[in-house]
Design an enzyme around this catalytic site. Structure first.
Site, mmCIF file in Angstrom:
data_model
loop_
_atom_site.group_PDB
_atom_site.id
_atom_site.type_symbol
_atom_site.label_atom_id
_atom_site.label_comp_id
_atom_site.label_asym_id
_atom_site.label_seq_id
_atom_site.Cartn_x
_atom_site.Cartn_y
_atom_site.Cartn_z
ATOM 1 C CB CYS A 1 -0.512 1.182 -4.227
ATOM 2 S SG CYS A 1 -1.159 -0.357 -3.521
ATOM 3 N N GLY B 1 0.747 -1.253 0.000
ATOM 4 C CA GLY B 1 0.000 0.000 0.000
ATOM 5 C C GLY B 1 0.777 1.304 0.000
ATOM 6 N N GLY C 1 2.827 2.582 -2.297
ATOM 7 C CA GLY C 1 3.096 3.152 -3.616
ATOM 8 C C GLY C 1 2.192 4.324 -3.942
#
Length: 319
Positions: free
Chosen positions: A185, A180, A182
């Site tokens: 993301c 998570g 990114g």
């Protein structure tokens, strides 16, 4: 429910305290590394930066460009078996690019087809899922290791020491760390699952190094200093993707105006991909054909419509 009360850190929460050095200039710093792996006998010597296996960064062109500077690329999964074979067979020396795959049967069969057609050409493999906390994922890692004992195998993503150890014992050489963090993301937003990235790196590195394994910090680096913090936290490799925030992309999609292309060409690709009538295959071709435009377009602020018009002026129709 169990609540973790100990302090957990992200990159933005810390700074690196300076320390006395014998170096007189930054030019004297050598950022190449040499590694041995837990399972594979393949030696590593290079700069441990990996371009992420996103469709706009994990390309053959990126692999060729970064390879000249001793860096690696995790190729995206959307190439055909023939395209993979052609790429790996034309390389005179063994490539440092990672072949990426999921754990589905189609991915497995395509991987076996490429390995059979280009024997010995692929040294690095990345098994990539959004959440590595499943028995099926661990079993797949074991299967790949048993089938191809000599490859360097990277697998992820996880964020805790216990799962890092399990993947290493299952056959991984490098465990990919991050759920998570990114910039594009949505795992944390959509599922509520995640872990502050710097703490994840510290904890997973400690677990991996105790077994002789390696980790790759995947996601969360938004400025160069974050890369330094990742290495400082114990990462052996750092994976980098789109250098833009989710907010940048959402803003571009919302009003399609005044997006700084200099921040990332991939923002434009993301916007175009979401426009009605632009299918993935055609946009992939457009991306490949328009890479030469990136430098000139990146030097100015444009609207999405301006970009479309400029592509058309260069003979590339989007619809």
């Amino acid at each position: 429910m169990h609540l973790e009360n100990s302090v957990k850190l992200d990159f933005k929460d810390v700074l690196i305290r300076p320390k006395r050095s014998t170096l007189t200039s930054r030019s004297e710093v050598d950022i190449t590394r040499e590694f041995k792996f837990l399972h594979s006998s393949e030696p590593y010597h290079g700069i441990p930066i990996i371009a992420a296996n996103m469709d706009t960064t994990g390309t053959f062109e990126m692999a060729s460009a970064l390879g000249r500077h001793k860096m690696s690329t995790a190729l995206h999964k959307h190439y055909t078996a023939k395209e993979y074979v052609d790429f790996f067979q034309k390389i005179e020396n063994k490539s440092d690019a990672f072949y990426s795959l999921g754990i589905g049967e189609h991915d497995w069969q395509k991987f076996r087809e490429v390995m059979a057609a280009a024997p010995g050409a692929i040294r690095y493999v990345c098994i990539d899922v959004a959440n590595g906390y499943t028995e099926a994922f661990v079993a797949f890692v074991k299967k790949v290791r048993e089938t191809y004992p000599d490859i360097v195998l990277m697998a992820g993503n996880v964020v805790t020491g216990d799962m890092t150890e399990e993947l290493l014992l299952a056959g991984a050489d490098i465990v990919k760390v991050g759920i998570g963090p990114g910039s594009v993301c949505t795992t944390r937003k959509m599922t509520g699952v995640g872990y502050p990235q710097l703490s994840a790196i510290i904890e997973c590195a400690d677990a991996a190094h105790g077994l002789g394994g390696r980790i790759c910090a995947d996601g969360g680096c938004t400025v160069p200093g974050d890369i330094a913090k990742a290495f400082g936290g114990g990462a052996d490799f750092v994976m980098l993707g789109v250098p833009a925030t989710q907010g940048d992309i959402e803003k571009a999609k919302r009003d399609a105006t005044n997006t700084a292309v200099a921040s990332t060409w991939a923002i434009m690709f993301s916007v175009l991909r979401d426009k009605e009538g632009y299918d993935y295959a055609k946009l992939r071709r457009i991306w490949d054909e328009t890479n030469y435009l990136a430098d000139s377009i990146a030097r100015k602020y444009v609207k999405i419509d301006d970009l479309i018009e400029e592509l058309r002026e260069n003979g590339i129709a989007l619809a």
